[in-house]
Each structure stands twice: as structure tokens, then as C-alpha cells.
Design a protein around this motif. Structure first.
Motif, PDB file in Angstrom:
ATOM      1  N   GLY A   1      16.583  31.561 -47.949  1.00  0.00           N
ATOM      2  CA  GLY A   1      17.927  31.224 -48.393  1.00  0.00           C
ATOM      3  C   GLY A   1      18.774  32.454 -48.599  1.00  0.00           C
ATOM      4  N   SER A   2      20.081  32.290 -48.393  1.00  0.00           N
ATOM      5  CA  SER A   2      21.041  33.353 -48.674  1.00  0.00           C
ATOM      6  C   SER A   2      22.338  32.706 -49.126  1.00  0.00           C
ATOM      7  N   LYS A   3      23.163  33.491 -49.789  1.00  0.00           N
ATOM      8  CA  LYS A   3      24.414  32.941 -50.300  1.00  0.00           C
ATOM      9  C   LYS A   3      25.356  32.557 -49.164  1.00  0.00           C
ATOM     10  N   GLU A   4      25.208  33.174 -47.991  1.00  0.00           N
ATOM     11  CA  GLU A   4      26.068  32.844 -46.860  1.00  0.00           C
ATOM     12  C   GLU A   4      25.568  31.631 -46.075  1.00  0.00           C
ATOM     13  N   LYS A   5      24.255  31.530 -45.869  1.00  0.00           N
ATOM     14  CA  LYS A   5      23.698  30.511 -44.969  1.00  0.00           C
ATOM     15  C   LYS A   5      23.236  29.244 -45.678  1.00  0.00           C
ATOM     16  N   GLY A   6      22.896  29.332 -46.970  1.00  0.00           N
ATOM     17  CA  GLY A   6      22.295  28.208 -47.664  1.00  0.00           C
ATOM     18  C   GLY A   6      20.784  28.349 -47.700  1.00  0.00           C
ATOM     19  N   ALA A   7      20.089  27.269 -48.074  1.00  0.00           N
ATOM     20  CA  ALA A   7      18.634  27.297 -48.227  1.00  0.00           C
ATOM     21  C   ALA A   7      17.967  26.371 -47.210  1.00  0.00           C
ATOM     22  N   PHE A   8      16.772  26.771 -46.758  1.00  0.00           N
ATOM     23  CA  PHE A   8      16.080  26.046 -45.699  1.00  0.00           C
ATOM     24  C   PHE A   8      14.571  26.107 -45.887  1.00  0.00           C
ATOM     25  N   LYS A   9      13.883  25.173 -45.193  1.00  0.00           N
ATOM     26  CA  LYS A   9      12.424  25.164 -45.146  1.00  0.00           C
ATOM     27  C   LYS A   9      11.984  24.925 -43.710  1.00  0.00           C
ATOM     28  N   LEU A  10      11.024  25.726 -43.254  1.00  0.00           N
ATOM     29  CA  LEU A  10      10.456  25.564 -41.913  1.00  0.00           C
ATOM     30  C   LEU A  10       8.977  25.234 -42.057  1.00  0.00           C
ATOM     31  N   VAL A  11       8.573  24.085 -41.548  1.00  0.00           N
ATOM     32  CA  VAL A  11       7.159  23.703 -41.592  1.00  0.00           C
ATOM     33  C   VAL A  11       6.473  24.170 -40.310  1.00  0.00           C
ATOM     34  N   ASP A  12       5.144  24.335 -40.403  1.00  0.00           N
ATOM     35  CA  ASP A  12       4.368  24.859 -39.263  1.00  0.00           C
ATOM     36  C   ASP A  12       5.017  26.125 -38.723  1.00  0.00           C
ATOM     37  N   ALA A  13       5.314  27.020 -39.631  1.00  0.00           N
ATOM     38  CA  ALA A  13       6.127  28.198 -39.295  1.00  0.00           C
ATOM     39  C   ALA A  13       5.501  29.082 -38.225  1.00  0.00           C
ATOM     40  N   SER A  14       4.198  29.325 -38.320  1.00  0.00           N
ATOM     41  CA  SER A  14       3.565  30.234 -37.362  1.00  0.00           C
ATOM     42  C   SER A  14       3.462  29.633 -35.967  1.00  0.00           C
ATOM     43  N   LYS A  15       3.589  28.310 -35.879  1.00  0.00           N
ATOM     44  CA  LYS A  15       3.484  27.628 -34.578  1.00  0.00           C
ATOM     45  C   LYS A  15       4.858  27.390 -33.945  1.00  0.00           C
ATOM     46  N   ALA A  16       5.910  27.535 -34.734  1.00  0.00           N
ATOM     47  CA  ALA A  16       7.253  27.267 -34.231  1.00  0.00           C
ATOM     48  C   ALA A  16       7.684  28.333 -33.222  1.00  0.00           C
ATOM     49  N   VAL A  17       8.410  27.907 -32.227  1.00  0.00           N
ATOM     50  CA  VAL A  17       8.948  28.846 -31.232  1.00  0.00           C
ATOM     51  C   VAL A  17      10.331  29.276 -31.721  1.00  0.00           C
ATOM     52  N   ILE A  18      10.383  30.464 -32.295  1.00  0.00           N
ATOM     53  CA  ILE A  18      11.610  30.977 -32.898  1.00  0.00           C
ATOM     54  C   ILE A  18      11.948  32.319 -32.252  1.00  0.00           C
ATOM     55  N   ALA A  19      13.067  32.368 -31.562  1.00  0.00           N
ATOM     56  CA  ALA A  19      13.440  33.595 -30.854  1.00  0.00           C
ATOM     57  C   ALA A  19      14.508  34.398 -31.573  1.00  0.00           C
ATOM     58  N   ASN A  20      15.269  33.731 -32.468  1.00  0.00           N
ATOM     59  CA  ASN A  20      16.368  34.417 -33.141  1.00  0.00           C
ATOM     60  C   ASN A  20      16.769  33.620 -34.388  1.00  0.00           C
ATOM     61  N   GLU A  21      17.769  34.110 -35.099  1.00  0.00           N
ATOM     62  CA  GLU A  21      18.183  33.442 -36.334  1.00  0.00           C
ATOM     63  C   GLU A  21      18.743  32.050 -36.063  1.00  0.00           C
ATOM     64  N   GLU A  22      19.414  31.890 -34.943  1.00  0.00           N
ATOM     65  CA  GLU A  22      19.966  30.577 -34.594  1.00  0.00           C
ATOM     66  C   GLU A  22      18.855  29.548 -34.455  1.00  0.00           C
ATOM     67  N   ASP A  23      17.756  29.927 -33.795  1.00  0.00           N
ATOM     68  CA  ASP A  23      16.598  29.048 -33.672  1.00  0.00           C
ATOM     69  C   ASP A  23      16.028  28.706 -35.041  1.00  0.00           C
ATOM     70  N   LEU A  24      15.916  29.728 -35.869  1.00  0.00           N
ATOM     71  CA  LEU A  24      15.341  29.554 -37.201  1.00  0.00           C
ATOM     72  C   LEU A  24      16.128  28.531 -38.011  1.00  0.00           C
ATOM     73  N   LEU A  25      17.438  28.661 -37.999  1.00  0.00           N
ATOM     74  CA  LEU A  25      18.291  27.740 -38.742  1.00  0.00           C
ATOM     75  C   LEU A  25      18.234  26.329 -38.146  1.00  0.00           C
ATOM     76  N   GLU A  26      18.239  26.246 -36.831  1.00  0.00           N
ATOM     77  CA  GLU A  26      18.281  24.948 -36.151  1.00  0.00           C
ATOM     78  C   GLU A  26      17.007  24.150 -36.356  1.00  0.00           C
ATOM     79  N   LYS A  27      15.866  24.838 -36.412  1.00  0.00           N
ATOM     80  CA  LYS A  27      14.580  24.141 -36.491  1.00  0.00           C
ATOM     81  C   LYS A  27      14.083  23.962 -37.926  1.00  0.00           C
ATOM     82  N   SER A  28      14.862  24.417 -38.883  1.00  0.00           N
ATOM     83  CA  SER A  28      14.483  24.293 -40.288  1.00  0.00           C
ATOM     84  C   SER A  28      15.225  23.144 -40.960  1.00  0.00           C
TER      85      SER A  28
END
Length: 261
Positions: A125-152
Motif C-alpha cells: 500500500g501507498s498513499k498514492e495508489k491505495g492498498a492491495f493484496k496479491l494471492v499466490d504471489a510467487s506464482k503470479a506473472v508480474i512484469a511491472n507495477e501495472e501488472d501488480l496493481l491489475e492482478k491484485s
């Protein structure tokens, strides 16, 4: 920066799980114990990773806590790190231990990440983006911050109901916590969790309050506070209701209350 911290957290988690996967019997945090090995390996991975993220931003970690106050008192910005939060949970092997990383700016957390390696859950979480949770984090295909936000999952996730949920320690219930619960109106249920995951329960909306009327250290709370505040919650000092702040001369925290709103 959140994507970079995601990568750093996963690496620290790998180091911890490499130790955690082996059988061990440890009662205290002694030199060369599995717990100490996991702490130190995670610490080294985080410090190395943060050098690539924040350049010259200093690091205050449980494993590097000897930094003198005179050296750090004028820091405008620093990383606050607990490489392995949840000693009892690690020893009991219940999975509820975490990696905590917060960026403190002007004595307050600007962003924070919490990774539970055994559960493979990543909170951020950050004051600019808000708070999030990503499950199965090590298995997720995350290439950048946009992916991280979209899949959380955006937090809080759980909507209000007619039950007030209070987070209490798994190990013991203090008289002060019991008194806090007794003063609440309506139906009250107690939920429990280890380490900084208590903050995450509030950020998710699964708990309304987390009263902590027992000692903690700054690195135990910085990342959790960042995530709770990003989810719209508050972390306040017990003695005066003011917002919790950091980089004090004494790194031992006073009592505090985490609330969903």
C-alpha cells in the motif's frame, strides 16, 4: 517502486523458506539457530535489493538496529525493515510470519509491503495508489507495477456487517485488551493472527480494531501502518490518539490502536 519491492520481498521469502523447509527445534533466538539464519539471510537479501531500488536511502532493520540516534535523527527518508516478523509463528511452523518493508518519509510511512512467504500472500500500500493484496504471489506473472496493481485485490475487500471483529494476540490476551473488547457495543468476535498479518486483517476489512497494549518495535509496525492507512484506516497512539510516528530515539513502541476507519 512497488514492483521493485515486490521482487525484493519474494527474494527474502525464498531465503526464509529455504531454512523453514528443514526440520529444526529451537526455543530461543540464539547465534546460528535456524531462526537467526533465516533472519540474516532475509536481511542480506533485502539490503542488497534496496540498494537497487532507493540508491542512497538508509536502512533501519531489526538486524542492523545498532545505528546511533545521532546518526539517524536527521534522516528525511529511510527504509524500515523487519526481515522476519513472527518468531513464534516461525518456530511453531504455522506459516504466519512475514517480511516487512516500509519507506518512512518525514517520520511517517509513505508506503509499505508485507509478504507472508509460507502463505504466499503479498500485501502492499501507498498513499498514492491505495492498498492491495496479491494471492499466490510467487506464482503470479508480474512484469511491472501495472501488472501488480491489475492482478491484485484492492483493499478493503470485506464490507461492513453487524459484527465488530477485534484482532487479539494468538499467544495471550492482556487485561487491557479484554477491557477494550468489553467496552464495545453490540456483537463482538475475536480474530487472531500472527506477526504483522494482524494489520493486514484490518486493511482487508476482516477486523475493525487491533488494540496492541504490549511492547513492539518500530520495524514491527511501519509496513503495516502504511498498508492500513492506504486502505483508509488509522494507527494511533494509545496515550493521546495521535498518528503513530517513527525514527524516535527509543525504537520501542508505546501502545497503539489500529482501526479500520
Amino acid at each position: 517502486m512497488l514492483y521493485d519491492l515486490f521482487q525484493v520481498s519474494l527474494k527474502a521469502g525464498e531465503e526464509i523458506l529455504d531454512v523453514y523447509a528443514h526440520d529444526f527445534d529451537v526455543e530461543f533466538k540464539e547465534d546460528d539457530s535456524p531462526l537467526t539464519q533465516a533472519d540474516q539471510r532475509a536481511h542480506q537479501a533485502i539490503v542488497a535489493g534496496l540498494k537497487g531500488v532507493g540508491g542512497e536511502i538508509p536502512v533501519l532493520s531489526e538486524e542492523g538496529k545498532e545505528i546511533d540516534y545521532q546518526e539517524r535523527k536527521d534522516w528525511d527518508q529511510f527504509w524500515l525493515v523487519d526481515p522476519l516478523d513472527g518468531t513464534k509463528e516461525f518456530i511453531k511452523k504455522n506459516g504466519e510470519f512475514t517480511v516487512n518493508i516500509a519507506l518512512i518519509e518525514g517520520k511517517y510511512p509513505a508506503l509499505g509491503v508485507i509478504y507472508a512467504p509460507a502463505l504466499d500472500e503479498f500485501y502492499f500500500g501507498s498513499k498514492e495508489k491505495g492498498a492491495f493484496k496479491l494471492v499466490d504471489a510467487s506464482k503470479a506473472v508480474i512484469a511491472n507495477e501495472e501488472d501488480l496493481l491489475e492482478k491484485s485485490i484492492r483493499l478493503p475487500e470485506v464490507k461492513q456487517n453487524d459484527v465488530t471483529n477485534v484482532v487479539a494476540s494468538r499467544s495471550h490476551m492482556s487485561p487491557e485488551t479484554e477491557a477494550f473488547i468489553e467496552e464495545l457495543e453490540g456483537k463482538v468476535e475475536v480474530v487472531s493472527s500472527g506477526s504483522s498479518l494482524k494489520f493486514c486483517l484490518v486493511a482487508e476489512g476482516k477486523a475493525d480494531y487491533y488494540p496492541r497494549y504490549a511492547p513492539t518495535m518500530e520495524w514491527d509496525t511501519g509496513a503495516g501502518q502504511a498498508i492500513v492507512e492506504a486502505a483508509g484506516g488509522k494507527v494511533t497512539r494509545h496515550e493521546d490518539g495521535e498518528r503513530f510516528y517513527y525514527n524516535r530515539e527509543d525504537l520501542l513502541n508505546g501502545w497503539f490502536l489500529v482501526s479500520k476507519t
